[in-house]
Scaffold this active site. Structure first.
Site, mmCIF file in Angstrom:
data_model
loop_
_atom_site.group_PDB
_atom_site.id
_atom_site.type_symbol
_atom_site.label_atom_id
_atom_site.label_comp_id
_atom_site.label_asym_id
_atom_site.label_seq_id
_atom_site.Cartn_x
_atom_site.Cartn_y
_atom_site.Cartn_z
ATOM 1 N N LYS A 117 -46.713 -22.867 -10.972
ATOM 2 C CA LYS A 117 -47.097 -22.463 -9.470
ATOM 3 C C LYS A 117 -47.626 -20.827 -9.922
ATOM 4 O O LYS A 117 -47.722 -20.134 -10.270
ATOM 5 C CB LYS A 117 -45.356 -22.133 -9.217
ATOM 6 C CG LYS A 117 -44.697 -23.532 -8.551
ATOM 7 C CD LYS A 117 -43.671 -23.458 -7.787
ATOM 8 C CE LYS A 117 -42.863 -24.195 -7.441
ATOM 9 N NZ LYS A 117 -41.839 -24.344 -6.756
ATOM 10 N N ARG B 22 -32.268 -12.453 -30.058
ATOM 11 C CA ARG B 22 -32.242 -10.965 -29.580
ATOM 12 C C ARG B 22 -31.580 -10.265 -30.547
ATOM 13 O O ARG B 22 -31.674 -8.900 -30.640
ATOM 14 C CB ARG B 22 -31.950 -11.714 -28.406
ATOM 15 C CG ARG B 22 -32.142 -11.774 -27.406
ATOM 16 C CD ARG B 22 -32.054 -11.848 -25.693
ATOM 17 N NE ARG B 22 -33.140 -12.588 -25.465
ATOM 18 C CZ ARG B 22 -32.802 -12.946 -23.969
ATOM 19 N NH1 ARG B 22 -31.461 -13.151 -23.791
ATOM 20 N NH2 ARG B 22 -33.898 -13.441 -23.559
ATOM 21 N N GLY C 255 -43.046 -15.883 -20.271
ATOM 22 C CA GLY C 255 -43.541 -17.061 -19.921
ATOM 23 C C GLY C 255 -43.238 -17.632 -20.679
ATOM 24 O O GLY C 255 -43.067 -18.220 -21.961
HETATM 25 P P1 AMP Z 1 -43.508 -20.616 -15.731
HETATM 26 O O1 AMP Z 1 -42.477 -20.514 -15.647
HETATM 27 O O2 AMP Z 1 -44.321 -20.793 -14.612
HETATM 28 O O3 AMP Z 1 -44.776 -19.719 -16.512
HETATM 29 O O4 AMP Z 1 -44.023 -22.821 -15.512
HETATM 30 C C1 AMP Z 1 -43.410 -22.989 -17.299
HETATM 31 C C2 AMP Z 1 -43.580 -24.758 -16.540
HETATM 32 O O5 AMP Z 1 -44.784 -24.752 -15.794
HETATM 33 C C3 AMP Z 1 -42.953 -25.286 -17.796
HETATM 34 O O6 AMP Z 1 -42.379 -26.426 -17.488
HETATM 35 C C4 AMP Z 1 -44.354 -27.172 -17.592
HETATM 36 O O7 AMP Z 1 -44.262 -27.507 -17.598
HETATM 37 C C5 AMP Z 1 -44.527 -26.166 -15.744
HETATM 38 N N1 AMP Z 1 -46.090 -27.190 -15.709
HETATM 39 C C6 AMP Z 1 -47.473 -26.822 -16.417
HETATM 40 N N2 AMP Z 1 -48.370 -27.686 -16.396
HETATM 41 C C7 AMP Z 1 -48.255 -28.313 -15.516
HETATM 42 C C8 AMP Z 1 -48.804 -29.527 -14.647
HETATM 43 N N3 AMP Z 1 -49.447 -29.474 -14.736
HETATM 44 N N4 AMP Z 1 -47.941 -29.708 -13.210
HETATM 45 C C9 AMP Z 1 -45.895 -29.702 -13.274
HETATM 46 N N5 AMP Z 1 -45.806 -28.709 -14.415
HETATM 47 C C10 AMP Z 1 -46.741 -27.921 -15.062
#
Ligand code: AMP
Length: 397
Positions: free
Chosen positions: A198, A35, A354
């Site tokens: 999610k 940053r 993300g």
């Molecule tokens: P986000 O912040 O919503 O982009 O989510 C990222 C997180 O999703 C990461 O920490 C991953 O470990 C988790 N993730 C990805 N695939 C899976 C899965 N199949 N089951 C559980 N967590 C997941």
């Protein structure tokens, strides 16, 4: 509208909102200075024009109170090293010290103000506080994309005191241009890849993208909710049961708009959410009880990669699996590699909003992506189609 190329900073004091919210260890050492490095081009351009720069930022979450562990003072020294010029420091962002140091600033000089969030007025978007900040400079530059989704005093409200002299910094402009290339005038076909844990945190992104992309790839934990919504067996995988209907609506909307939707057809499954779990592979819609899908499988990798490689514009938000754990990172690595290959062949690729940013950095592929965004929450809101207050404040006449 003025830009960093058209505006001359000669003899001007530029009040620049930057994002120096760098991660630090327990002893205050900067653990990742990306940053701080991202601030350099804008400041150098101001100095080169014969202007001076007054930099303002937040650091951490001091919640409106002075907290010496969140002082920006050590960052001033770090920044001086990066800029190759001394960086003066004001012990408060408003008040006598800031006023005196800003008034005495000469062309070619740089001043960093103390943490904006030591004042509750910053996050409250207080107009009087914004006016005090505005009084320090002749022109306002917003280069803090990471906080562009917040209507804080220094990111949004301050702009009204510079009706003509306000512009985006180089980093902010690059972020805006990249999103424009993907969402406003993409070369077709345009493919969006959305993953992460999610569905709930990505519904608005999915809804917005369905109206823009030709192909939509859904992977990661959120894909399980879609698989279950279509009648598949998801075992102990992460599923949001309250969103099954919403998932079906998204599937129907993609069909109605002619968007080719890709869901995983196979999965890497595990009997525990752990690095040393027992693992296996199975169809994405036949995950046995007691097992959970933690990555996409080889058939999905193949189909997703093929879609990526036939695209001219790519947007990637969210990993394909639990990439933090070695046994479940192949899907994310493969997508990162496919994006790199498509980019090499001339596609425009944007990774942002993300953990996919962390993933391309971790796998050493960020140089092979057209643009890797610096703003997590801000990029997510931008991809949701929201008007970011920090951007609107500069654009408004
Ligand atoms: P986000 O912040 O919503 O982009 O989510 C990222 C997180 O999703 C990461 O920490 C991953 O470990 C988790 N993730 C990805 N695939 C899976 C899965 N199949 N089951 C559980 N967590 C997941």
């Amino acid at each position: 509208m003025q830009t960093m190329t058209t505006y001359s900073f000669k003899d001007k004091k530029a009040l620049v909102r930057v994002d120096l919210n760098v991660p630090q260890d327990a002893n205050g050492n900067v653990t990742d200075d990306s940053r701080a490095r991202a601030v350099v081009p804008t400041v150098k351009k101001i100095l080169k024009d014969g202007g001076s720069a007054i930099l303002m930022s937040h650091l951490g979450r001091p919640k409106g109170k002075v907290n010496p562990t969140m002082s920006l003072k050590p960052i001033a020294e770090h920044l001086a090293g990066l800029l190759g010029v001394p960086v003066q420091f004001a012990t408060d962002c408003v008040g006598p010290d800031a006023k005196a140091k800003a008034a005495a600033l000469k062309p070619g000089e740089v001043l960093l103000l103390e943490n904006l969030r030591f004042h509750p007025e910053e996050e409250a978007g207080d107009e009087g506080f914004a006016k005090s900040l505005a009084a320090l400079g002749d022109v306002y530059v917003n280069d803090a994309f990471g906080t562009a989704h917040r209507a804080h005093a220094s990111t949004t409200i301050v702009a009204k005191f510079f009706p003509k002299d306000k512009l985006f910094g180089s980093l902010m402009q690059a972020e805006i241009d990249s999103v424009g290339k993907v969402l406003e005038s993409p070369q077709r076909p345009m493919t969006a890849i959305v993953g992460g844990s999610k569905v709930s945190s990505k519904i608005d992104v999915l809804e917005n993208l369905i109206g823009k992309c030709d192909e939509l790839i859904i992977g990661g934990g959120m894909a399980n909710t879609f698989v279950k919504a279509m009648g598949g067996q998801t075992g102990s995988s992460l599923v949001e049961d309250d969103l099954l209907e919403q998932a079906r609506t998204i599937i129907a909307k993609s069909e109605a708009k002619g968007v080719k939707l890709h869901l995983p057809t196979d999965a890497v499954v595990a009997d525990a959410f752990a690095e040393n779990a027992n693992t296996d592979q199975c169809a994405a819609d036949a995950v046995p009880d007691g097992w959970m899908a933690l990555d996409i499988g080889p058939d999905s990798i193949k189909a997703f990669s093929e879609a990526v490689l036939r695209s001219k514009t790519l947007l990637w938000n969210g990993p394909m699996g639990v990439f933090e754990l070695k046994p479940f990172q192949q899907g994310t690595i493969a997508i990162a590699k496919a994006l790199a290959e498509a980019t090499e062949k001339g596609a425009f690729s944007l990774v942002g909003g993300g953990d996919s940013v962390a993933a391309v950095n971790q796998f050493g592929l960020s140089d092979k992506i057209s643009y890797v965004s610096t703003g997590g929450g801000a990029m997510l809101e931008y991809l949701e189609g929201k008007v970011l207050p920090g951007i609107a404040a500069i654009r408004e006449a």
